[in-house]
Write a protein that holds these residues in place. Structure first.
Motif, PDB file in Angstrom:
ATOM      1  N   SER A  90      51.859  66.584  59.040  1.00 33.25           N
ATOM      2  CA  SER A  90      51.270  65.371  59.621  1.00 33.25           C
ATOM      3  C   SER A  90      52.029  64.932  60.869  1.00 33.25           C
ATOM      4  O   SER A  90      51.837  63.825  61.345  1.00 33.25           O
TER       5      SER A  90
ATOM      6  N   ARG B  10      60.590  67.281  68.981  1.00 35.45           N
ATOM      7  CA  ARG B  10      61.618  66.595  68.194  1.00 35.45           C
ATOM      8  C   ARG B  10      62.412  67.603  67.363  1.00 35.45           C
ATOM      9  O   ARG B  10      63.626  67.490  67.222  1.00 35.45           O
TER      10      ARG B  10
ATOM     11  N   ARG C  49      71.811  70.066  57.952  1.00 37.49           N
ATOM     12  CA  ARG C  49      70.474  69.732  58.466  1.00 37.49           C
ATOM     13  C   ARG C  49      70.449  69.643  59.993  1.00 37.49           C
ATOM     14  O   ARG C  49      69.401  69.830  60.599  1.00 37.49           O
ATOM     15  N   MET C  50      71.596  69.364  60.597  1.00 38.86           N
ATOM     16  CA  MET C  50      71.635  69.310  62.060  1.00 38.86           C
ATOM     17  C   MET C  50      71.420  70.695  62.671  1.00 38.86           C
ATOM     18  O   MET C  50      71.161  70.819  63.863  1.00 38.86           O
TER      19      MET C  50
ATOM     20  N   LYS D 252      60.978  72.310  51.388  1.00 40.76           N
ATOM     21  CA  LYS D 252      61.834  71.140  51.147  1.00 40.76           C
ATOM     22  C   LYS D 252      63.101  71.525  50.391  1.00 40.76           C
ATOM     23  O   LYS D 252      64.126  70.863  50.517  1.00 40.76           O
TER      24      LYS D 252
ATOM     25  N   LEU E 114      65.821  68.630  50.661  1.00 42.94           N
ATOM     26  CA  LEU E 114      65.063  67.415  50.345  1.00 42.94           C
ATOM     27  C   LEU E 114      64.688  67.418  48.869  1.00 42.94           C
ATOM     28  O   LEU E 114      64.435  66.382  48.269  1.00 42.94           O
TER      29      LEU E 114
ATOM     30  N   VAL F 110      65.909  72.771  52.917  1.00 40.23           N
ATOM     31  CA  VAL F 110      66.699  71.774  53.647  1.00 40.23           C
ATOM     32  C   VAL F 110      67.272  70.699  52.723  1.00 40.23           C
ATOM     33  O   VAL F 110      67.769  69.667  53.182  1.00 40.23           O
TER      34      VAL F 110
ATOM     35  N   ASP G 107      55.628  73.320  58.660  1.00 41.32           N
ATOM     36  CA  ASP G 107      54.758  73.082  57.510  1.00 41.32           C
ATOM     37  C   ASP G 107      53.321  72.929  58.009  1.00 41.32           C
ATOM     38  O   ASP G 107      52.956  71.891  58.552  1.00 41.32           O
TER      39      ASP G 107
ATOM     40  N   ALA H  57      54.606  63.536  61.254  1.00 40.76           N
ATOM     41  CA  ALA H  57      55.609  62.575  60.753  1.00 40.76           C
ATOM     42  C   ALA H  57      56.420  61.948  61.878  1.00 40.76           C
ATOM     43  O   ALA H  57      57.629  61.777  61.772  1.00 40.76           O
ATOM     44  N   LEU H  58      55.711  61.571  62.948  1.00 42.60           N
ATOM     45  CA  LEU H  58      56.412  60.865  64.040  1.00 42.60           C
ATOM     46  C   LEU H  58      56.658  59.419  63.606  1.00 42.60           C
ATOM     47  O   LEU H  58      55.872  58.862  62.838  1.00 42.60           O
ATOM     48  N   PHE H  59      57.747  58.849  64.124  1.00 44.17           N
ATOM     49  CA  PHE H  59      58.057  57.461  63.765  1.00 44.17           C
ATOM     50  C   PHE H  59      57.133  56.535  64.564  1.00 44.17           C
ATOM     51  O   PHE H  59      57.223  56.456  65.785  1.00 44.17           O
ATOM     52  N   ASP H  60      56.251  55.832  63.810  1.00 42.27           N
ATOM     53  CA  ASP H  60      55.208  55.015  64.437  1.00 42.27           C
ATOM     54  C   ASP H  60      55.742  53.966  65.399  1.00 42.27           C
ATOM     55  O   ASP H  60      55.105  53.642  66.392  1.00 42.27           O
TER      56      ASP H  60
ATOM     57  N   PHE I  59      69.036  72.572  61.501  1.00 39.77           N
ATOM     58  CA  PHE I  59      67.610  72.844  61.230  1.00 39.77           C
ATOM     59  C   PHE I  59      66.713  71.942  62.067  1.00 39.77           C
ATOM     60  O   PHE I  59      67.121  70.848  62.465  1.00 39.77           O
TER      61      PHE I  59
ATOM     62  N   PHE J  30      56.436  68.893  60.714  1.00 38.99           N
ATOM     63  CA  PHE J  30      55.674  68.491  59.528  1.00 38.99           C
ATOM     64  C   PHE J  30      54.178  68.654  59.744  1.00 38.99           C
ATOM     65  O   PHE J  30      53.696  68.574  60.877  1.00 38.99           O
TER      66      PHE J  30
ATOM     67  N   MET K 149      62.412  70.694  61.757  1.00 45.01           N
ATOM     68  CA  MET K 149      61.222  70.893  60.924  1.00 45.01           C
ATOM     69  C   MET K 149      60.015  70.242  61.578  1.00 45.01           C
ATOM     70  O   MET K 149      60.092  69.102  62.056  1.00 45.01           O
TER      71      MET K 149
END
Lengths: 268, 253
Positions: free
Chosen positions: B88, B152, B79-80, B47, B52, B50, B164, B90-93, B82, B86, B84
Protein backbone atom coordinates in the motif's frame (compact mmCIF):
# COMPACT_ATOMS: atom_id res chain seq x y z
CA UNK A 1 -23.82 -27.60 31.64
CA UNK A 2 -22.86 -26.03 28.30
CA UNK A 3 -24.51 -22.76 29.43
CA UNK A 4 -22.48 -22.80 32.66
CA UNK A 5 -19.32 -23.54 30.68
CA UNK A 6 -20.10 -20.67 28.29
CA UNK A 7 -20.64 -18.32 31.21
CA UNK A 8 -17.29 -19.30 32.73
CA UNK A 9 -15.63 -18.91 29.35
CA UNK A 10 -17.14 -15.44 28.84
CA UNK A 11 -16.19 -14.31 32.35
CA UNK A 12 -12.69 -15.78 31.96
CA UNK A 13 -12.20 -14.08 28.61
CA UNK A 14 -13.39 -10.73 30.02
CA UNK A 15 -10.97 -11.00 32.95
CA UNK A 16 -8.16 -11.98 30.58
CA UNK A 17 -8.96 -9.00 28.30
CA UNK A 18 -9.05 -6.63 31.26
CA UNK A 19 -5.67 -7.90 32.50
CA UNK A 20 -4.28 -7.57 28.97
CA UNK A 21 -5.43 -3.92 28.83
CA UNK A 22 -3.98 -3.16 32.28
CA UNK A 23 -0.72 -4.88 31.35
CA UNK A 24 -0.56 -3.24 27.92
CA UNK A 25 -1.20 0.29 29.18
CA UNK A 26 1.30 -0.18 32.05
CA UNK A 27 3.97 -1.37 29.61
CA UNK A 28 3.27 1.54 27.29
CA UNK A 29 3.50 4.02 30.17
CA UNK A 30 6.78 2.49 31.38
CA UNK A 31 8.07 2.52 27.78
CA UNK A 32 7.34 6.25 27.49
CA UNK A 33 8.95 7.00 30.86
CA UNK A 34 12.07 5.07 29.81
CA UNK A 35 12.29 7.14 26.60
CA UNK A 36 11.78 10.57 28.23
CA UNK A 37 15.53 11.15 28.01
CA UNK A 38 15.09 11.26 24.22
CA UNK A 39 12.38 13.95 24.40
CA UNK A 40 14.60 16.69 22.89
CA UNK A 41 14.87 14.58 19.72
CA UNK A 42 11.10 14.73 19.30
CA UNK A 43 10.61 18.33 20.43
CA UNK A 44 9.18 19.30 17.02
CA UNK A 45 6.55 16.54 17.12
CA UNK A 46 5.74 17.37 20.76
CA UNK A 47 5.27 21.06 19.91
CA UNK A 48 3.00 20.19 16.98
CA UNK A 49 0.91 17.93 19.22
CA UNK A 50 0.69 20.66 21.88
CA UNK A 51 -0.64 23.02 19.21
CA UNK A 52 -3.14 20.44 17.98
CA UNK A 53 -4.33 19.44 21.45
CA UNK A 54 -4.21 22.90 23.02
CA UNK A 55 -5.25 25.35 20.33
CA UNK A 56 -7.61 22.87 18.69
CA UNK A 57 -9.52 22.37 21.93
CA UNK A 58 -10.00 26.05 22.79
CA UNK A 59 -13.45 26.56 21.18
CA UNK A 60 -14.76 23.47 22.98
CA UNK A 61 -13.28 24.60 26.30
CA UNK A 62 -14.70 28.14 25.94
CA UNK A 63 -18.26 26.93 25.44
CA UNK A 64 -18.03 24.24 28.14
CA UNK A 65 -16.41 26.48 30.76
CA UNK A 66 -18.68 29.50 30.27
CA UNK A 67 -21.82 27.46 30.63
CA UNK A 68 -20.51 25.29 33.48
CA UNK A 69 -19.71 28.46 35.46
CA UNK A 70 -23.10 29.90 34.60
CA UNK A 71 -24.95 26.78 35.74
CA UNK A 72 -22.86 26.58 38.93
CA UNK A 73 -23.85 30.17 39.79
CA UNK A 74 -27.56 29.64 39.06
CA UNK A 75 -27.76 26.39 41.03
CA UNK A 76 -25.79 27.74 43.99
CA UNK A 77 -27.98 30.88 44.10
CA UNK A 78 -31.11 28.70 44.07
CA UNK A 79 -29.83 26.62 47.00
CA UNK A 80 -28.63 29.69 48.96
CA UNK A 81 -32.07 31.38 48.90
CA UNK A 82 -33.04 32.44 52.43
CA UNK A 83 -30.30 30.35 54.07
CA UNK A 84 -26.85 31.54 52.97
CA UNK A 85 -25.69 35.11 52.30
CA UNK A 86 -25.08 35.73 48.59
CA UNK A 87 -21.53 36.88 49.28
CA UNK A 88 -20.66 33.17 49.39
CA UNK A 89 -21.84 32.70 45.82
CA UNK A 90 -18.36 33.61 44.53
CA UNK A 91 -16.81 31.27 47.08
CA UNK A 92 -18.92 28.31 46.02
CA UNK A 93 -18.54 28.90 42.29
CA UNK A 94 -14.78 29.42 42.67
CA UNK A 95 -14.24 26.36 44.86
CA UNK A 96 -16.37 24.03 42.77
CA UNK A 97 -14.81 25.21 39.52
CA UNK A 98 -11.19 25.16 40.68
CA UNK A 99 -11.36 21.87 42.61
CA UNK A 100 -13.77 19.83 40.54
CA UNK A 101 -15.68 21.20 37.60
CA UNK A 102 -12.75 22.84 35.83
CA UNK A 103 -10.35 19.87 35.77
CA UNK A 104 -12.96 17.12 35.36
CA UNK A 105 -15.21 18.66 32.73
CA UNK A 106 -12.26 20.01 30.76
CA UNK A 107 -10.72 16.53 30.83
CA UNK A 108 -13.98 14.88 29.75
CA UNK A 109 -14.66 17.18 26.80
CA UNK A 110 -11.03 17.50 25.70
CA UNK A 111 -10.52 13.79 26.35
CA UNK A 112 -13.38 12.87 24.04
CA UNK A 113 -11.91 14.97 21.26
CA UNK A 114 -8.23 14.24 21.77
CA UNK A 115 -8.26 10.53 22.66
CA UNK A 116 -10.58 9.87 19.70
CA UNK A 117 -8.30 11.81 17.37
CA UNK A 118 -5.13 10.09 18.64
CA UNK A 119 -6.69 6.61 18.45
CA UNK A 120 -8.08 7.23 14.95
CA UNK A 121 -4.78 8.62 13.64
CA UNK A 122 -2.57 5.89 15.13
CA UNK A 123 -5.16 3.22 14.31
CA UNK A 124 -5.20 4.27 10.67
CA UNK A 125 -1.39 4.26 10.64
CA UNK A 126 -1.46 0.76 12.11
CA UNK A 127 -3.90 -0.74 9.60
CA UNK A 128 -2.19 0.94 6.63
CA UNK A 129 1.22 -0.44 7.70
CA UNK A 130 2.63 3.04 8.38
CA UNK A 131 3.77 1.94 11.83
CA UNK A 132 5.49 -1.12 10.30
CA UNK A 133 7.12 1.23 7.80
CA UNK A 134 8.37 3.39 10.64
CA UNK A 135 9.79 0.33 12.42
CA UNK A 136 11.54 -0.60 9.18
CA UNK A 137 13.13 2.84 8.96
CA UNK A 138 14.58 1.96 12.39
CA UNK A 139 12.51 4.73 13.99
CA UNK A 140 10.99 3.76 17.31
CA UNK A 141 7.21 4.47 17.07
CA UNK A 142 7.00 4.74 20.87
CA UNK A 143 9.49 7.61 20.79
CA UNK A 144 8.28 9.23 17.57
CA UNK A 145 4.51 8.80 17.87
CA UNK A 146 3.49 7.92 21.44
CA UNK A 147 5.79 10.02 23.61
CA UNK A 148 5.06 13.40 21.93
CA UNK A 149 1.32 12.83 22.22
CA UNK A 150 1.43 11.80 25.86
CA UNK A 151 3.79 14.62 26.88
CA UNK A 152 1.64 17.14 24.97
CA UNK A 153 -1.50 15.91 26.77
CA UNK A 154 0.18 16.11 30.19
CA UNK A 155 1.37 19.68 29.51
CA UNK A 156 -1.73 21.03 27.75
CA UNK A 157 -4.47 19.71 30.04
CA UNK A 158 -3.34 21.90 33.01
CA UNK A 159 -3.03 24.90 30.63
CA UNK A 160 -6.53 24.31 29.28
CA UNK A 161 -7.82 23.79 32.82
CA UNK A 162 -6.48 27.17 34.01
CA UNK A 163 -8.12 28.75 30.97
CA UNK A 164 -11.36 26.89 31.68
CA UNK A 165 -11.28 27.86 35.39
CA UNK A 166 -10.97 31.55 34.52
CA UNK A 167 -13.75 31.39 31.94
CA UNK A 168 -16.07 29.40 34.21
CA UNK A 169 -15.62 31.87 37.06
CA UNK A 170 -16.22 34.71 34.60
CA UNK A 171 -19.36 32.95 33.35
CA UNK A 172 -20.55 32.48 36.93
CA UNK A 173 -19.88 36.13 37.73
CA UNK A 174 -21.82 37.40 34.70
CA UNK A 175 -24.80 35.16 35.46
CA UNK A 176 -24.65 36.12 39.15
CA UNK A 177 -24.95 39.78 38.17
CA UNK A 178 -27.55 39.43 35.41
CA UNK A 179 -29.78 36.63 36.67
CA UNK A 180 -29.31 36.67 40.44
CA UNK A 181 -28.51 40.33 41.04
CA UNK A 182 -25.24 39.76 42.91
CA UNK A 183 -22.81 42.56 42.14
CA UNK A 184 -19.40 41.85 40.66
CA UNK A 185 -17.64 43.24 43.75
CA UNK A 186 -19.68 40.99 46.08
CA UNK A 187 -18.97 37.98 43.88
CA UNK A 188 -15.22 38.63 43.73
CA UNK A 189 -15.08 39.35 47.45
CA UNK A 190 -16.62 35.95 48.13
CA UNK A 191 -14.27 34.38 45.64
CA UNK A 192 -11.21 35.90 47.34
CA UNK A 193 -12.39 35.08 50.85
CA UNK A 194 -11.59 31.35 50.64
CA UNK A 195 -9.21 31.28 47.72
CA UNK A 196 -6.20 29.03 48.39
CA UNK A 197 -3.34 28.38 46.01
CA UNK A 198 -3.33 24.75 47.19
CA UNK A 199 -6.78 24.34 45.62
CA UNK A 200 -5.46 25.52 42.28
CA UNK A 201 -2.44 23.22 42.55
CA UNK A 202 -4.62 20.22 43.38
CA UNK A 203 -6.82 21.03 40.36
CA UNK A 204 -3.74 21.19 38.14
CA UNK A 205 -2.36 17.91 39.51
CA UNK A 206 -5.69 16.35 38.60
CA UNK A 207 -5.58 17.93 35.14
CA UNK A 208 -2.05 16.64 34.45
CA UNK A 209 -3.09 13.13 35.56
CA UNK A 210 -6.17 13.28 33.33
CA UNK A 211 -3.93 14.42 30.47
CA UNK A 212 -1.78 11.35 30.99
CA UNK A 213 -4.88 9.13 30.93
CA UNK A 214 -6.19 10.75 27.73
CA UNK A 215 -2.87 10.36 25.91
CA UNK A 216 -2.33 6.83 27.16
CA UNK A 217 -5.82 5.60 26.23
CA UNK A 218 -5.65 7.22 22.80
CA UNK A 219 -2.22 5.78 22.00
CA UNK A 220 -2.88 2.34 23.49
CA UNK A 221 -6.14 1.83 21.62
CA UNK A 222 -4.65 3.23 18.42
CA UNK A 223 -1.68 0.88 18.60
CA UNK A 224 -3.76 -2.24 19.09
CA UNK A 225 -6.09 -1.50 16.18
CA UNK A 226 -6.71 -4.28 13.71
CA UNK A 227 -9.22 -5.00 10.97
CA UNK A 228 -9.45 -1.95 8.68
CA UNK A 229 -11.99 0.86 8.92
CA UNK A 230 -14.19 -1.08 11.36
CA UNK A 231 -11.18 -1.63 13.61
CA UNK A 232 -10.31 2.07 13.56
CA UNK A 233 -13.91 2.90 14.54
CA UNK A 234 -13.79 0.36 17.36
CA UNK A 235 -10.44 1.66 18.64
CA UNK A 236 -11.72 5.26 18.58
CA UNK A 237 -14.82 4.34 20.55
CA UNK A 238 -12.80 2.32 23.06
CA UNK A 239 -10.34 5.18 23.52
CA UNK A 240 -13.12 7.66 24.34
CA UNK A 241 -15.01 5.29 26.63
CA UNK A 242 -11.92 4.07 28.48
CA UNK A 243 -10.46 7.56 28.96
CA UNK A 244 -13.79 8.90 30.31
CA UNK A 245 -14.20 5.97 32.71
CA UNK A 246 -10.59 6.18 33.90
CA UNK A 247 -10.88 9.96 34.41
CA UNK A 248 -14.00 9.56 36.58
CA UNK A 249 -12.54 6.71 38.66
CA UNK A 250 -9.13 8.38 39.07
CA UNK A 251 -10.88 11.62 40.03
CA UNK A 252 -12.33 9.99 43.13
CA UNK A 253 -8.98 8.61 44.31
CA UNK A 254 -7.11 11.82 43.50
CA UNK A 255 -9.76 13.89 45.29
CA UNK A 256 -9.46 11.67 48.38
CA UNK A 257 -5.68 11.92 48.48
CA UNK A 258 -5.35 15.60 47.52
CA UNK A 259 -8.07 16.85 49.88
CA UNK A 260 -6.49 14.91 52.71
CA UNK A 261 -3.12 16.49 51.91
CA UNK A 262 -4.59 20.01 51.68
CA UNK A 263 -6.63 19.52 54.85
CA UNK A 264 -3.58 18.15 56.69
CA UNK A 265 -1.45 21.12 55.61
CA UNK A 266 -4.26 23.50 56.55
CA UNK A 267 -4.54 22.17 60.10
CA UNK A 268 -0.81 22.12 60.89
CA UNK B 1 25.15 -7.12 0.39
CA UNK B 2 23.19 -9.36 2.70
CA UNK B 3 22.67 -13.10 2.70
CA UNK B 4 19.24 -14.19 3.92
CA UNK B 5 18.32 -17.65 5.11
CA UNK B 6 14.97 -18.97 6.35
CA UNK B 7 15.50 -22.24 8.21
CA UNK B 8 12.40 -24.32 8.91
CA UNK B 9 10.27 -21.23 9.74
CA UNK B 10 6.88 -21.91 11.33
CA UNK B 11 4.25 -19.31 12.17
CA UNK B 12 0.69 -19.66 13.43
CA UNK B 13 -1.96 -16.95 14.06
CA UNK B 14 -4.69 -18.23 16.43
CA UNK B 15 -5.77 -21.52 14.85
CA UNK B 16 -4.37 -20.77 11.39
CA UNK B 17 -0.96 -22.18 10.49
CA UNK B 18 0.53 -19.78 7.95
CA UNK B 19 4.12 -20.94 7.61
CA UNK B 20 4.82 -24.65 8.11
CA UNK B 21 8.55 -25.06 7.76
CA UNK B 22 9.78 -22.62 5.14
CA UNK B 23 13.34 -23.19 3.92
CA UNK B 24 14.74 -20.58 1.57
CA UNK B 25 18.19 -19.10 1.01
CA UNK B 26 18.82 -15.83 -0.80
CA UNK B 27 22.42 -15.20 -1.79
CA UNK B 28 24.04 -11.74 -1.70
CA UNK B 29 23.10 -9.63 -4.73
CA UNK B 30 20.43 -12.09 -5.83
CA UNK B 31 16.82 -11.16 -6.66
CA UNK B 32 14.40 -13.85 -5.49
CA UNK B 33 10.70 -13.63 -6.30
CA UNK B 34 8.23 -15.39 -4.00
CA UNK B 35 4.96 -16.29 -5.68
CA UNK B 36 1.89 -18.09 -4.39
CA UNK B 37 -1.82 -17.71 -3.75
CA UNK B 38 -3.20 -14.98 -1.51
CA UNK B 39 -3.00 -15.95 2.13
CA UNK B 40 -0.13 -18.43 1.78
CA UNK B 41 2.14 -16.32 3.98
CA UNK B 42 4.35 -14.48 1.48
CA UNK B 43 4.07 -11.12 3.23
CA UNK B 44 4.33 -12.85 6.61
CA UNK B 45 7.65 -14.33 5.48
CA UNK B 46 8.92 -10.87 4.47
CA UNK B 47 7.99 -9.51 7.90
CA UNK B 48 10.00 -12.32 9.51
CA UNK B 49 13.09 -11.30 7.54
CA UNK B 50 13.10 -7.82 9.06
CA UNK B 51 11.98 -8.90 12.52
CA UNK B 52 8.48 -7.40 12.40
CA UNK B 53 7.30 -10.93 13.25
CA UNK B 54 9.13 -13.70 15.09
CA UNK B 55 8.84 -17.35 14.07
CA UNK B 56 7.14 -19.82 16.42
CA UNK B 57 9.79 -22.35 15.37
CA UNK B 58 12.88 -22.20 13.17
CA UNK B 59 15.04 -19.17 12.45
CA UNK B 60 15.58 -16.35 10.00
CA UNK B 61 19.27 -15.62 9.57
CA UNK B 62 20.63 -12.42 8.07
CA UNK B 63 24.36 -12.77 7.44
CA UNK B 64 24.20 -15.77 9.81
CA UNK B 65 22.66 -13.68 12.62
CA UNK B 66 19.34 -14.90 14.04
CA UNK B 67 16.98 -11.91 13.66
CA UNK B 68 14.59 -13.05 16.42
CA UNK B 69 17.41 -13.17 18.98
CA UNK B 70 18.55 -9.57 18.42
CA UNK B 71 18.01 -6.87 21.03
CA UNK B 72 15.80 -3.95 19.90
CA UNK B 73 18.89 -1.75 19.45
CA UNK B 74 20.67 -4.36 17.32
CA UNK B 75 17.46 -5.02 15.37
CA UNK B 76 17.19 -1.31 14.52
CA UNK B 77 20.85 -1.35 13.42
CA UNK B 78 20.07 -4.31 11.18
CA UNK B 79 16.93 -2.67 9.77
CA UNK B 80 19.00 0.32 8.67
CA UNK B 81 20.62 -2.06 6.18
CA UNK B 82 17.17 -2.91 4.73
CA UNK B 83 14.60 -1.06 2.68
CA UNK B 84 11.04 -2.19 2.15
CA UNK B 85 8.43 -1.24 -0.41
CA UNK B 86 4.96 -1.92 0.95
CA UNK B 87 1.97 -3.10 -1.04
CA UNK B 88 0.00 0.00 0.00
CA UNK B 89 3.15 2.19 -0.17
CA UNK B 90 2.54 2.97 3.55
CA UNK B 91 3.60 6.59 3.14
CA UNK B 92 3.18 8.78 6.21
CA UNK B 93 0.00 10.76 5.49
CA UNK B 94 0.96 13.77 7.57
CA UNK B 95 4.34 14.26 5.89
CA UNK B 96 5.19 15.61 2.44
CA UNK B 97 6.90 13.43 -0.17
CA UNK B 98 10.30 14.97 0.69
CA UNK B 99 9.73 14.44 4.42
CA UNK B 100 8.71 10.82 3.77
CA UNK B 101 11.86 10.13 1.75
CA UNK B 102 14.15 12.04 4.09
CA UNK B 103 12.72 10.89 7.42
CA UNK B 104 15.23 8.10 8.07
CA UNK B 105 18.16 10.31 7.01
CA UNK B 106 17.00 13.07 9.35
CA UNK B 107 16.58 10.62 12.22
CA UNK B 108 19.80 8.64 11.80
CA UNK B 109 22.36 11.06 10.40
CA UNK B 110 23.68 14.53 11.19
CA UNK B 111 23.06 15.82 7.66
CA UNK B 112 21.81 19.37 7.17
CA UNK B 113 18.42 20.22 5.68
CA UNK B 114 20.07 21.14 2.38
CA UNK B 115 21.96 17.83 2.19
CA UNK B 116 18.79 15.90 3.02
CA UNK B 117 16.82 17.80 0.36
CA UNK B 118 19.56 17.04 -2.16
CA UNK B 119 19.48 13.29 -1.36
CA UNK B 120 15.67 13.26 -1.55
CA UNK B 121 15.72 14.94 -4.96
CA UNK B 122 18.33 12.45 -6.17
CA UNK B 123 16.32 9.42 -4.98
CA UNK B 124 13.10 10.82 -6.41
CA UNK B 125 14.88 11.41 -9.73
CA UNK B 126 16.05 7.78 -9.67
CA UNK B 127 12.43 6.63 -9.53
CA UNK B 128 11.35 9.09 -12.20
CA UNK B 129 9.60 11.57 -9.94
CA UNK B 130 10.47 15.24 -9.99
CA UNK B 131 8.62 18.27 -8.74
CA UNK B 132 6.49 16.38 -6.24
CA UNK B 133 8.62 16.97 -3.12
CA UNK B 134 6.16 19.33 -1.50
CA UNK B 135 3.05 17.27 -2.24
CA UNK B 136 1.39 15.11 0.43
CA UNK B 137 0.56 11.42 -0.29
CA UNK B 138 -3.16 12.19 -0.72
CA UNK B 139 -2.29 14.27 -3.81
CA UNK B 140 -0.45 11.40 -5.56
CA UNK B 141 -1.71 8.60 -7.82
CA UNK B 142 -1.21 4.93 -6.88
CA UNK B 143 1.84 4.56 -9.14
CA UNK B 144 3.41 7.73 -7.80
CA UNK B 145 2.88 6.57 -4.23
CA UNK B 146 4.62 3.29 -5.04
CA UNK B 147 7.56 5.15 -6.55
CA UNK B 148 7.81 7.46 -3.53
CA UNK B 149 7.80 4.25 -1.44
CA UNK B 150 10.73 3.06 -3.59
CA UNK B 151 12.58 6.32 -3.06
CA UNK B 152 12.02 6.08 0.70
CA UNK B 153 13.19 2.45 0.73
CA UNK B 154 16.50 3.32 -0.96
CA UNK B 155 17.07 6.65 0.80
CA UNK B 156 19.58 5.15 3.26
CA UNK B 157 21.38 3.13 0.53
CA UNK B 158 20.26 -0.27 1.86
CA UNK B 159 22.03 -3.54 1.18
CA UNK B 160 18.75 -5.39 0.74
CA UNK B 161 15.31 -4.27 -0.46
CA UNK B 162 12.10 -6.19 0.17
CA UNK B 163 9.16 -5.58 -2.17
CA UNK B 164 5.66 -6.55 -1.05
CA UNK B 165 3.48 -6.87 -4.16
CA UNK B 166 5.03 -3.84 -5.87
CA UNK B 167 2.82 -3.99 -8.99
CA UNK B 168 -0.53 -4.89 -7.42
CA UNK B 169 -3.28 -2.47 -8.40
CA UNK B 170 -1.26 -0.76 -11.12
CA UNK B 171 -1.98 -0.63 -14.84
CA UNK B 172 0.28 -2.77 -17.10
CA UNK B 173 2.42 0.18 -18.21
CA UNK B 174 2.99 1.41 -14.68
CA UNK B 175 3.68 -2.20 -13.61
CA UNK B 176 6.42 -2.37 -16.21
CA UNK B 177 7.85 0.95 -15.05
CA UNK B 178 8.01 -0.51 -11.53
CA UNK B 179 9.60 -3.75 -12.82
CA UNK B 180 12.25 -1.74 -14.66
CA UNK B 181 12.92 0.15 -11.45
CA UNK B 182 13.43 -3.08 -9.50
CA UNK B 183 15.85 -4.39 -12.16
CA UNK B 184 17.63 -1.02 -12.31
CA UNK B 185 18.01 -0.75 -8.53
CA UNK B 186 19.18 -4.34 -8.29
CA UNK B 187 21.77 -4.00 -11.05
CA UNK B 188 22.92 -0.43 -10.29
CA UNK B 189 23.09 -0.67 -6.53
CA UNK B 190 24.01 -4.41 -6.44
CA UNK B 191 21.56 -5.06 -3.65
CA UNK B 192 19.90 -8.28 -2.51
CA UNK B 193 16.20 -8.16 -3.36
CA UNK B 194 13.18 -10.20 -2.31
CA UNK B 195 9.99 -9.59 -4.29
CA UNK B 196 6.62 -10.95 -3.24
CA UNK B 197 4.11 -10.91 -6.08
CA UNK B 198 1.23 -12.60 -7.87
CA UNK B 199 2.23 -10.95 -11.09
CA UNK B 200 4.06 -13.58 -13.17
CA UNK B 201 5.17 -11.14 -15.87
CA UNK B 202 6.85 -9.17 -13.12
CA UNK B 203 8.32 -12.33 -11.55
CA UNK B 204 9.87 -13.47 -14.87
CA UNK B 205 11.27 -10.02 -15.57
CA UNK B 206 12.88 -9.16 -12.23
CA UNK B 207 13.74 -12.54 -10.67
CA UNK B 208 17.05 -14.37 -10.83
CA UNK B 209 15.18 -17.13 -9.02
CA UNK B 210 11.49 -17.77 -8.30
CA UNK B 211 10.19 -19.65 -5.25
CA UNK B 212 6.59 -20.78 -4.93
CA UNK B 213 4.98 -20.88 -1.51
CA UNK B 214 2.00 -23.17 -1.02
CA UNK B 215 0.34 -24.30 2.22
CA UNK B 216 3.11 -22.69 4.23
CA UNK B 217 6.07 -24.37 2.52
CA UNK B 218 8.26 -23.64 -0.48
CA UNK B 219 7.18 -26.26 -3.00
CA UNK B 220 9.38 -25.14 -5.88
CA UNK B 221 12.34 -22.89 -6.55
CA UNK B 222 14.26 -22.32 -9.76
CA UNK B 223 15.14 -19.82 -12.45
CA UNK B 224 12.35 -18.20 -14.52
CA UNK B 225 13.15 -20.64 -17.36
CA UNK B 226 12.99 -23.63 -14.99
CA UNK B 227 9.62 -22.59 -13.60
CA UNK B 228 8.24 -22.07 -17.12
CA UNK B 229 9.25 -25.61 -18.05
CA UNK B 230 8.43 -27.45 -14.82
CA UNK B 231 5.77 -30.16 -14.80
CA UNK B 232 5.07 -29.74 -11.07
CA UNK B 233 1.23 -29.83 -11.09
CA UNK B 234 0.71 -27.13 -8.43
CA UNK B 235 3.19 -24.76 -10.06
CA UNK B 236 1.76 -25.40 -13.54
CA UNK B 237 -1.78 -24.66 -12.35
CA UNK B 238 -0.61 -21.43 -10.71
CA UNK B 239 1.48 -20.10 -13.60
CA UNK B 240 -1.20 -21.04 -16.12
CA UNK B 241 -3.85 -19.41 -13.91
CA UNK B 242 -6.30 -22.34 -14.09
CA UNK B 243 -9.19 -22.70 -11.62
CA UNK B 244 -9.17 -26.50 -12.22
CA UNK B 245 -6.32 -28.50 -10.74
CA UNK B 246 -4.77 -29.73 -7.51
CA UNK B 247 -4.89 -26.29 -5.85
CA UNK B 248 -8.37 -26.09 -4.42
CA UNK B 249 -10.14 -22.71 -4.61
CA UNK B 250 -9.74 -20.99 -1.27
CA UNK B 251 -7.14 -23.41 0.07
CA UNK B 252 -4.69 -20.63 0.41
CA UNK B 253 -7.13 -18.19 2.02
Amino acid sequence: MPTLRNTFRTVGRSIFNLLAVVGGTSLMLLGVIARLIELPRTSRQTFLQMQEIGLGSIPLVIITALFVGAVAAVQAAYQFQDYVPMIFLGTVVGKSVILELGPVLTALVVGGRVSASIAAELGTMKVTEQIDAMELLAIDPMRYLVMPRMVACVIMLPVLTIFADCLAIFGGMVVAKIAVGVSTSTFTEGLRMFFYVDDVISGLVKAATFGLIIGLMGCFNGFRTFGGAQGVGRATMQAVVSSCICILITNYFLASVLFRLIFYRGTT
Amino acid sequence: MLRLECKNVWKQFDDKRVLQGVNLTIEPGETVVIIGQSGTGKSVLLKHIVGLLSPDRGAVLVDNVNVAKLSRKKLFELRMRFGMVFQSAALFDSLTVAENVGLAIREHTEKTDEEIAQICDEKLRMVGLEGVSSKVPAELSGGMKKRVGFARAIAMNPECVLYDEPTTGLDPIMSDVINNLIVKLSSELKITSVVVTHDLASAYKVGHRIAMLHDGVVIFQGTPDEIRETDHPLVRQFIEGRAEGPIMMGSGQ
